[in-house]
Write an enzyme that holds these catalytic residues in place. Structure first.
Site, PDB file in Angstrom:
ATOM      1  N   THR A 118      38.745 -51.608 -74.884  1.00 34.83           N
ATOM      2  CA  THR A 118      37.856 -51.483 -75.678  1.00 34.83           C
ATOM      3  C   THR A 118      36.706 -50.204 -74.692  1.00 34.83           C
ATOM      4  OG1 THR A 118      35.281 -51.783 -75.667  1.00 34.83           O
ATOM      5  CG2 THR A 118      36.951 -53.187 -73.362  1.00 34.83           C
ATOM      6  N   TYR A 143      32.328 -58.843 -70.526  1.00 33.00           N
ATOM      7  CA  TYR A 143      33.335 -58.497 -71.067  1.00 33.00           C
ATOM      8  C   TYR A 143      34.098 -56.862 -70.976  1.00 33.00           C
ATOM      9  CZ  TYR A 143      35.527 -56.146 -76.211  1.00 33.00           C
ATOM     10  OH  TYR A 143      36.121 -55.894 -76.283  1.00 33.00           O
TER      11      TYR A 143
HETATM   12  C1  UD1 Z   1      30.240 -53.549 -79.805  1.00 31.38           C
HETATM   13  C2  UD1 Z   1      30.562 -54.535 -78.758  1.00 31.38           C
HETATM   14  C3  UD1 Z   1      31.929 -53.278 -77.550  1.00 31.38           C
HETATM   15  C4  UD1 Z   1      32.784 -52.631 -78.583  1.00 31.38           C
HETATM   16  C5  UD1 Z   1      31.961 -52.334 -80.249  1.00 31.38           C
HETATM   17  C6  UD1 Z   1      33.764 -52.039 -80.738  1.00 31.38           C
HETATM   18  C7  UD1 Z   1      28.353 -55.043 -77.990  1.00 31.38           C
HETATM   19  C8  UD1 Z   1      27.383 -54.541 -76.959  1.00 31.38           C
HETATM   20  N1  UD1 Z   1      29.289 -54.031 -77.680  1.00 31.38           N
HETATM   21  O1  UD1 Z   1      29.794 -51.931 -79.533  1.00 31.38           O
HETATM   22  O2  UD1 Z   1      31.910 -53.781 -76.522  1.00 31.38           O
HETATM   23  O3  UD1 Z   1      34.076 -52.421 -77.742  1.00 31.38           O
HETATM   24  O4  UD1 Z   1      31.508 -52.403 -80.483  1.00 31.38           O
HETATM   25  O5  UD1 Z   1      33.418 -53.372 -81.309  1.00 31.38           O
HETATM   26  O6  UD1 Z   1      28.415 -55.546 -78.537  1.00 31.38           O
HETATM   27  N2  UD1 Z   1      22.387 -52.219 -84.054  1.00 31.38           N
HETATM   28  C9  UD1 Z   1      21.905 -52.741 -84.079  1.00 31.38           C
HETATM   29  N3  UD1 Z   1      20.787 -53.399 -85.138  1.00 31.38           N
HETATM   30  C10 UD1 Z   1      21.838 -54.422 -85.350  1.00 31.38           C
HETATM   31  C11 UD1 Z   1      23.294 -54.825 -84.673  1.00 31.38           C
HETATM   32  C12 UD1 Z   1      23.119 -53.294 -84.192  1.00 31.38           C
HETATM   33  O7  UD1 Z   1      20.465 -51.555 -84.571  1.00 31.38           O
HETATM   34  O8  UD1 Z   1      21.129 -55.549 -85.780  1.00 31.38           O
HETATM   35  C13 UD1 Z   1      23.185 -51.158 -82.956  1.00 31.38           C
HETATM   36  C14 UD1 Z   1      23.041 -51.025 -81.639  1.00 31.38           C
HETATM   37  O9  UD1 Z   1      21.773 -51.535 -80.916  1.00 31.38           O
HETATM   38  C15 UD1 Z   1      23.845 -49.784 -81.327  1.00 31.38           C
HETATM   39  C16 UD1 Z   1      24.468 -49.442 -82.784  1.00 31.38           C
HETATM   40  O10 UD1 Z   1      23.850 -50.330 -83.735  1.00 31.38           O
HETATM   41  O11 UD1 Z   1      23.277 -48.485 -80.856  1.00 31.38           O
HETATM   42  C17 UD1 Z   1      26.069 -50.462 -82.948  1.00 31.38           C
HETATM   43  O12 UD1 Z   1      25.501 -52.014 -82.086  1.00 31.38           O
HETATM   44  P1  UD1 Z   1      27.356 -53.046 -82.562  1.00 31.38           P
HETATM   45  O13 UD1 Z   1      27.522 -53.061 -84.087  1.00 31.38           O
HETATM   46  O14 UD1 Z   1      26.444 -54.017 -81.947  1.00 31.38           O
HETATM   47  O15 UD1 Z   1      28.232 -52.065 -81.524  1.00 31.38           O
HETATM   48  P2  UD1 Z   1      28.289 -51.910 -80.074  1.00 31.38           P
HETATM   49  O16 UD1 Z   1      27.091 -52.448 -79.397  1.00 31.38           O
HETATM   50  O17 UD1 Z   1      27.913 -50.654 -80.139  1.00 31.38           O
END
Ligand code: UD1
Length: 326
Positions: A118, A143
């Site tokens: 990852t 993780y």
């Molecule tokens: C997540 C995992 C990462 C993994 C990747 C791909 C975490 C911290 N990291 O990345 O280990 O490799 O997926 O599977 O979980 N966001 C919002 N609202 C939401 C959800 C997310 O604003 O309800 C934003 C987050 O702050 C971020 C972006 O959307 O900026 C992407 O978030 P998310 O989809 O959870 O993935 P990552 O955290 O980047």
């Protein structure tokens, strides 16, 4: 070739298993404990051992008994906040089980080992430049640490053995099969695109936007979203690379460009024809501003070329899949 896929019934594992099967591979074997995966996500012709990787005796018998040549190791835990609450689960399910599987592979005649790692292994980028494979690793979560340790174990165990390996660092995997046959089924997933689809389908749901004051083009977090079918195909191309004499190593798998949270919201609005309700919330702890891959290595060493590098295709397939699940 006799090919084993661990975690074959999960989101990414099942897309890969279906792709392998469609590519004409006949001798496919799977291990999955079905804790988050579904047996009917993979073709019935794949021989499935329903078993935890902890049961090393059964795993070794299955690998030796079926004369496995190549292992694609997808099985593992992937929820970052859960890893913070319960690191032991991640170090056992991810690191310990990978160590056992690699050591069984090394003594059982396996020739290729391809591992699901990852982008969470990297440290926070100080600027918004794309991250290449030499960028400093320093995982923020158990993780990410459990995956980075697994990478090291794999490279150490196979160093003096006749086993070629690749550690694939996935960026943000999303989307579903274009024909609607397969997608993310885990109810616990809270990734952005899943949440946006929820907001499009459930009028009472308000999406949380975690931070609008990052140093990015619009203040929201930027990520490199990659369609699950392109990711699955990257495994085939890296497998070809290794079979053709390629060198064991780490590969980033991403598109090399990022989209902000607002880009994703707008895309889901376009493909759903619905305005999403959202509210700005404080930053989520540990979230980086911008995480985008450099994919120069995979595109220069292998014949992998993305086919679905289009945010609307990713969100549309994810949305269609969510509708189907409901
Ligand atoms: C997540 C995992 C990462 C993994 C990747 C791909 C975490 C911290 N990291 O990345 O280990 O490799 O997926 O599977 O979980 N966001 C919002 N609202 C939401 C959800 C997310 O604003 O309800 C934003 C987050 O702050 C971020 C972006 O959307 O900026 C992407 O978030 P998310 O989809 O959870 O993935 P990552 O955290 O980047």
């Amino acid at each position: 070739m006799n090919i084993l896929i661990t975690g074959a019934c999960g989101y990414i594992g099942s897309h890969f298993t279906n792709l392998l099967s469609a590519s004409g591979e006949r001798n496919l074997f799977a291990i999955d404990n079905l804790s988050t995966g579904f047996k009917n996500s993979i073709p019935g012709s794949v021989e499935l051992l329903c078993c935890d990787l902890e049961n090393t005796g059964n795993i070794e018998d299955f690998i030796r008994g079926n004369k496995i040549d190549a292992i694609f190791h997808f099985a593992g835990k992937i929820i970052v906040p859960e890893s913070v609450r319960n690191p032991f689960l991640y170090y056992t399910s991810n690191t310990f089980n990978t160590c056992n599987l690699a050591s069984i592979a090394a003594k059982s005649g396996v020739k290729y080992f391809i591992f699901s790692s990852t982008a969470a292994v990297y440290s926070q980028p100080p600027d918004n430049r794309p991250i290449d494979e030499n960028f400093q690793t320093n995982p923020l979560s158990p993780y990410g640490a459990s995956k980075l340790m697994s990478e090291r174990i794999i490279s150490d165990i196979f160093a003096n053995k006749n086993v070629k390996y690749a550690n694939l660092r996935y960026f943000n995997v999303a989307g579903a099969a274009l024909d609607g046959s397969n997608g993310q089924r885990s109810p616990n997933s809270a990734h952005l695109i899943k949440m946006c689809c929820k907001a499009a389908l459930d009028k009472n749901f308000i999406l949380d936007v975690f931070g609008n004051d990052f140093n990015t083009k619009d203040g929201t977090g930027v990520r490199d979203y990659i369609h699950v079918e392109d990711l699955a195909n990257a495994h085939l191309k890296i497998f070809d690379y290794l079979k053709n004499g390629g060198v064991s190593q780490v590969f980033n798998v991403g598109y090399g460009r990022g989209h902000s949270v607002f880009d994703v919201i707008k895309s889901v609005e376009r493909v759903s024809g619905t305005k999403l309700k959202y509210q700005i919330k404080p930053r989520r702890s540990g979230d980086a501003a911008e995480i985008v891959s450099s994919n120069k290595k995979i595109t220069s060493l292998t014949s992998w070329r993305p086919k679905f590098d289009n945010l609307d295709i990713i969100t549309k397939t994810a949305l269609d899949w969510e509708k189907k699940l409901r």
